[in-house]
Design a protein around this motif. Structure first.
Motif, mmCIF file in Angstrom:
data_model
loop_
_atom_site.group_PDB
_atom_site.id
_atom_site.type_symbol
_atom_site.label_atom_id
_atom_site.label_comp_id
_atom_site.label_asym_id
_atom_site.label_seq_id
_atom_site.Cartn_x
_atom_site.Cartn_y
_atom_site.Cartn_z
ATOM 1 N N GLU A 244 42.838 34.004 43.045
ATOM 2 C CA GLU A 244 43.962 34.892 42.743
ATOM 3 C C GLU A 244 43.938 35.310 41.272
ATOM 4 N N ILE A 245 43.592 34.364 40.415
ATOM 5 C CA ILE A 245 43.535 34.665 38.985
ATOM 6 C C ILE A 245 42.367 35.604 38.683
ATOM 7 N N LEU A 246 41.235 35.374 39.333
ATOM 8 C CA LEU A 246 40.110 36.299 39.180
ATOM 9 C C LEU A 246 40.513 37.698 39.636
ATOM 10 N N LEU A 247 41.262 37.765 40.724
ATOM 11 C CA LEU A 247 41.681 39.043 41.263
ATOM 12 C C LEU A 247 42.623 39.761 40.306
ATOM 13 N N SER A 248 43.494 39.034 39.640
ATOM 14 C CA SER A 248 44.395 39.669 38.679
ATOM 15 C C SER A 248 43.600 40.290 37.538
#
Length: 644
Positions: A256-260
């Motif tokens: 999720e953090i990579l996606l942000s």
């Protein structure tokens, strides 16, 4: 001992220096007077004694000592110099009793430049200290429309309220989000105890974030990552976590953090049409006895919501098609986060294979469940808010609105057409503009009078009656218990409604694809080569999730035209947002021979030049609209982040 420490620090400095030179970058400490000129600053504010994060100390105020250090504050002068001797003596002092004297520094744009105490900063950074006491003066930049400038002024307000000077974001609106997560009103008081709790929780997360492989190389800050973490686990839970638990939970949501980070560079785009799964060379035959459990979560009931009715019709079609292969369950009136969390957990415990949550406001709780139950397939009906754990889906209603606009332009003799929209969210503005463009395509005099049903004090039907407007685009369809004929595009003749065309959703075309993918074990195929495993769908008329129904009141010659346009939309030879496009403010796009990209249609925040009206701010909306708009509105932080 200090000699050895200096030699080690010097090697670190030389390594950093050489790396900068090889990249043709400035190898010394940045100098504030070279970074900013007096014309960029509107004044100074004395902040007094502060404890500042060493990670935010990036340079020196003047050029006097800059060449004694590499850009990482490590020394590069020879040990046998006065500088080397003083650094070593300071090192001994730190090891014996610590460094307590505050440095002096300027703060500019949340970065600190040392006026006095460069060697103290160097020694403390070498030994891995987190912070240093400092007498700080803030240089206030002049206000601009630059995103970084806007974020900084949000930081200034946050710092004034909380005393926290180390929280840094890359997205507008993030400080308000953080306030929301930690339970702080914009005018609330942040106590000393609250500050200590936050310091502890923040440090635990920051250490875990930076220790994660690639964490320090992302285009986002640890605090951007913290917001993602808090959206899933919450602040109270973070405060109770041990360092090891923070690491474990960070691992679960790392995608999720990579996606942000990906979203910031627009790497995440929706799938515009269905893609047939590739057949595996040695795939096993589907199990003819396999049965799956699918749940639908509604915030209202099909009887009192047109939106829910459209989804429930699709559910009924699924039951008819798949019969013994499918078991469905409906959860109705799940209209707050507490109910939603309880509902989703019960479904997961009951081993449901697929869960559809049918509103964008349900996405945060859907994500929380997906993190804890990675084997459950959760899909949320929202646009342009993909996650790596929850797939999102929506439909290109703007294609049907384009057709309706063409029809309205053909039939409305005076060219004055009413349009009623509900929420100013992703997708809605595209619907309005597609309708307006379609009307203008066949009637250059067409004007679209825009009203919002979710705006406080709004009464669109009364407004149109007063204006004498007789052609109106209203809500897309009606529920079974609603006797009103005011839906789709209609005309008013002597006060009587005459329906002309009804755009509608056929979600069964999408839901059937999902069920097939699960039954045939093709679910994971679409995650390959996607940014951080994110998958989102935005299907249209070509996929069958959107269509239009025409009435018998339309002249046959006009029907020939609209039927032709429907066929051309479906085969892709006509695109509503193609060529030169003009907004109320002027030309928005001047590409005569190309279509607008999906990412630009999604984040559309302008109105076509023949629309009379505006997009309302959140403060102008009725209360029950604000949750949806705050999450996915065209003026929300998510939209501003996409735009940047």
């Amino acid at each position: 001992m200090s000699v050895n420490e200096y030699m080690k620090a010097q090697k670190l400095g030389e390594k950093c220096y050489q790396a900068a030179v090889s990249k043709n970058e400035y190898p010394y400490l940045p100098v504030l007077e070279e970074v900013v000129s007096s014309s960029d600053v509107e004044g100074e504010v004395y902040l007094g004694l502060q404890n500042i994060a060493l990670g935010h100390v990036v340079g020196t105020a003047t050029a006097g000592r800059t060449t004694a250090f590499a850009s990482n504050f490590m020394p590069i002068l020879d040990y046998k110099t006065e500088f080397g001797a003083k650094w070593s003596a300071l090192c001994d002092s730190h090891l014996e009793e610590g460094i307590h004297d505050p440095i002096k520094a300027y703060e500019y744009m949340n970065r600190f430049y040392v006026v006095e105490g460069n060697k103290r900063v160097s020694v403390l950074k070498y030994f891995g200290a987190d912070s240093v006491p400092a007498i700080v003066t803030r240089k206030m930049p002049k206000r601009t429309d630059d995103i970084e400038n806007k974020i900084y002024y949000e930081f200034v307000d946050f710092h004034k309220q909380t005393g926290l000077n180390y929280v840094m974001f890359t997205q507008v609106g993030s400080y308000d989000k953080l306030r929301e997560y930690i339970g702080l009103d914009s005018d609330g008081v942040f106590s000393d105890d609250a500050r200590m709790d936050f310091n502890s929780a923040h440090l635990a997360f920051e250490k875990a974030f930076l220790a994660k492989k690639g964490g320090d190389a992302l285009t986002i800050t640890p605090d951007d990552g913290l917001l993602v973490f808090l959206s899933v686990y919450g602040y109270d839970a973070l405060k109770e976590m041990t360092g090891e638990e923070v690491k474990e939970n960070l691992e679960k949501i790392w995608d999720e953090i990579l996606l942000s980070s990906h979203k910031k560079v627009k790497d995440v785009l929706p799938k515009m049409d269905p893609v047939e799964p590739k057949k595996k060379l040695f795939s096993k035959k589907p199990d003819p006895y396999k049965k799956i459990k699918v749940a639908f979560v509604y915030d209202k009931t099909p009887e009192d919501s047109v939106w829910i009715y459209s989804h429930d019709l699709a559910r009924i079609k699924l039951e008819e098609k798949y019969k013994e292969k499918l078991e469905t369950k409906v959860c109705k009136n799940i209209d707050d986060n507490k109910k939603l969390a309880e509902c989703l957990n019960e479904l997961a415990e009951d081993a449901f294979d697929v869960i559809f949550t049918t509103g964008p406001e349900m996405l945060p709780e859907s994500l929380k469940l997906a993190v804890e139950y990675p084997d459950v397939k959760i899909l949320n009906c929202s646009l342009s808010m993909p996650t790596s754990h929850v797939r999102t889906y929506y439909a290109r209603m703007y294609e049907a609105k384009f057709i309706a606009g063409i029809l309205a332009g053909c039939l409305c003799e005076d060219g004055r057409i009413g349009y009623i929209a509900d929420y100013p969210i992703f997708g809605t503005v595209a619907n309005i503009n597609a309708f307006a463009i379609g009307a203008k395509m066949v009637n250059p005099r067409a004007k679209i009078y825009l009203e919002w049903s979710k705006k406080r004090g709004s009464n669109p039907h009364k407004t149109f009656e007063e204006l004498g407007i007789n052609y109106i685009s209203d809500r897309d369809m009606i529920s079974p218990l609603d006797a009103s004929r005011r839906f789709g595009l209609y005309s008013l003749e002597n006060g009587e409604v005459r329906n002309l065309v009804m755009p509608f959703y056929d979600w069964s075309a999408f839901y059937g694809r999902v069920v097939d993918a699960v039954l045939e074990d093709n679910w994971k195929q679409e995650e390959k080569n996607e940014a951080a495993r994110s998958v989102s769908y935005w299907w249209g008329m070509s996929a069958g999730v959107i269509d239009v129904i025409f009435s018998r009141h339309i002249p046959s010659e006009t029907m020939r035209l609209v039927n032709l346009m429907v066929s051309m939309i479906k085969n892709g030879s006509v695109k509503p947002f193609f060529g030169k496009l003009c907004s109320q403010q002027g030309v928005i796009r001047d590409c005569e021979q190309s279509e607008m990209q999906a990412s630009d249609i999604i984040k559309m925040d302008w109105l076509a030049d023949n629309v009379i009206g505006s997009i309302p701010e959140e403060s102008e909306l009725i209360e029950d609209a604000k949750d949806v708009v705050n999450l996915q509105g065209v003026n929300s932080p998510e939209r501003l982040e996409l735009k940047s």
